[in-house]
Design a protein around this motif. Structure first.
Motif, PDB file in Angstrom:
ATOM      1  N   LEU A 178      -7.571  68.025  42.896  1.00 46.66           N
ATOM      2  CA  LEU A 178      -6.463  68.178  43.045  1.00 46.66           C
ATOM      3  C   LEU A 178      -5.256  67.577  43.977  1.00 46.66           C
ATOM      4  N   LEU A 179      -6.069  66.646  44.981  1.00 42.72           N
ATOM      5  CA  LEU A 179      -4.977  65.879  45.844  1.00 42.72           C
ATOM      6  C   LEU A 179      -4.273  64.923  44.902  1.00 42.72           C
ATOM      7  N   GLN A 180      -5.052  64.251  44.426  1.00 43.17           N
ATOM      8  CA  GLN A 180      -4.927  62.802  43.878  1.00 43.17           C
ATOM      9  C   GLN A 180      -4.086  63.330  42.480  1.00 43.17           C
ATOM     10  N   LYS A 181      -4.309  64.653  41.627  1.00 44.79           N
ATOM     11  CA  LYS A 181      -3.849  65.010  40.897  1.00 44.79           C
ATOM     12  C   LYS A 181      -2.410  65.263  40.835  1.00 44.79           C
ATOM     13  N   GLU A 182      -2.422  65.922  41.948  1.00 46.04           N
ATOM     14  CA  GLU A 182      -0.693  66.935  42.993  1.00 46.04           C
ATOM     15  C   GLU A 182       0.352  65.219  42.664  1.00 46.04           C
ATOM     16  N   LYS A 183      -0.554  64.092  43.567  1.00 44.47           N
ATOM     17  CA  LYS A 183       0.570  63.152  43.717  1.00 44.47           C
ATOM     18  C   LYS A 183       0.655  62.777  42.139  1.00 44.47           C
ATOM     19  N   GLU A 184      -0.218  62.528  41.512  1.00 46.25           N
ATOM     20  CA  GLU A 184       0.321  62.078  40.158  1.00 46.25           C
ATOM     21  C   GLU A 184       1.244  62.479  40.049  1.00 46.25           C
ATOM     22  N   MET A 185       1.297  63.825  39.239  1.00 45.25           N
ATOM     23  CA  MET A 185       2.121  64.489  38.635  1.00 45.25           C
ATOM     24  C   MET A 185       3.502  65.086  39.866  1.00 45.25           C
ATOM     25  N   LYS A 186       3.310  64.635  40.429  1.00 43.76           N
ATOM     26  CA  LYS A 186       4.621  64.504  41.707  1.00 43.76           C
ATOM     27  C   LYS A 186       4.673  66.045  42.161  1.00 43.76           C
ATOM     28  N   TYR A 187       4.175  66.915  42.535  1.00 46.92           N
ATOM     29  CA  TYR A 187       4.006  68.003  43.571  1.00 46.92           C
ATOM     30  C   TYR A 187       4.218  67.996  44.679  1.00 46.92           C
ATOM     31  N   ILE A 188       3.387  66.717  44.805  1.00 45.42           N
ATOM     32  CA  ILE A 188       3.787  66.375  46.546  1.00 45.42           C
ATOM     33  C   ILE A 188       4.175  64.984  46.670  1.00 45.42           C
ATOM     34  N   THR A 189       4.465  64.979  48.201  1.00 38.79           N
ATOM     35  CA  THR A 189       5.293  63.531  48.542  1.00 38.79           C
ATOM     36  C   THR A 189       4.538  63.041  49.000  1.00 38.79           C
ATOM     37  N   SER A 190       4.038  61.837  49.312  1.00 39.69           N
ATOM     38  CA  SER A 190       3.495  60.752  49.807  1.00 39.69           C
ATOM     39  C   SER A 190       2.828  61.360  51.016  1.00 39.69           C
ATOM     40  N   THR A 191       4.684  61.412  52.011  1.00 36.43           N
ATOM     41  CA  THR A 191       3.570  61.942  53.572  1.00 36.43           C
ATOM     42  C   THR A 191       2.778  64.024  53.034  1.00 36.43           C
ATOM     43  N   GLU A 192       3.386  64.253  52.869  1.00 35.33           N
ATOM     44  CA  GLU A 192       2.455  65.744  51.755  1.00 35.33           C
ATOM     45  C   GLU A 192       1.340  65.111  51.667  1.00 35.33           C
TER      46      GLU A 192
END
Length: 211
Positions: A178-192
């Protein structure tokens, strides 16, 4: 598989909520930057159908000899019903404890000791409740060959608990995925992303900075 669609919907409908700066408190007292309310999935026909289809496919792949689908009360029951329907299999469900009236049943539905049972829950944090459901089913003569769920945080304690109980576990979606997908989809920032990853590595230590 509908992984991207499922994650999109979970985030869009705030079924999964991220808040690294104002963490949520779990029943255990653990502080967490993520809150998951998968009970809401039953209210979205497209989402619940994607989940049922993917769970059915996963279960047939991992447990090809499955002959009965079981739901862990309460949140696992509707998903078990939809998966059982997809696979055209019988279904049972398991209460947290036996009824205090009538026949005192803990398990509803029919199975025998030759059946190959897979239990389904919606969310698994440490695995305690679903492992108890496995033990209750086996106490009644059932043969549980595996457990599945929509989502798991997959904490170190989770892996240890399933290993100790000698229960095979195949979740549809894990926290790292989930975390990786949210990062790829730009739902979360790199800091988050880094904050969420750090929490997963050591939740209790992560929470100390808010105490």
């Amino acid at each position: 598989m509908h992984q991207d669609q499922i994650i999109n919907k979970l985030v869009d409908k705030k079924i999964i909520t991220i808040s690294p700066d104002k963490p949520f408190t779990y029943a255990s007292g653990m502080l967490s930057p993520i809150y998951t309310d998968l009970r809401l999935t039953v209210s979205y026909p497209d989402l619940r159908d994607w989940i049922a289809s993917d769970l059915a496919g996963l279960i047939k792949e991992k447990y090809p000899d499955v002959s009965v689908i079981g739901g862990v009360a309460t949140a696992g029951i509707p998903h078990a019903a939809w998966v059982a329907d997809k696979l055209n299999l019988p279904m049972i469900y398991v209460r947290p404890k036996p009824k205090d009236h009538g026949k005192g049943k803990q398990i509803e539905g029919l199975f025998n000791n030759n059946d190959q049972i897979v239990l389904i829950d919606d969310l698994i944090t440490t695995g305690g409740s679903v492992i108890n459901a496995v033990k209750a089913t086996e106490k009644e003569g059932g043969n549980v060959i595996g457990v599945s769920s929509i989502f798991t945080y997959y904490l170190k304690d989770t892996k240890a608990n399933f290993a100790q109980a000698k229960v095979d576990y195949s979740p549809l979606l894990t926290y790292p995925e989930l975390l990786q997908k949210e990062k790829e989809m730009k739902y979360i920032t790199s800091t988050e992303y880094e904050a969420l990853k750090t929490w997963h590595e050591d939740p209790w230590e992560w929470g100390k900075k808010f105490q």
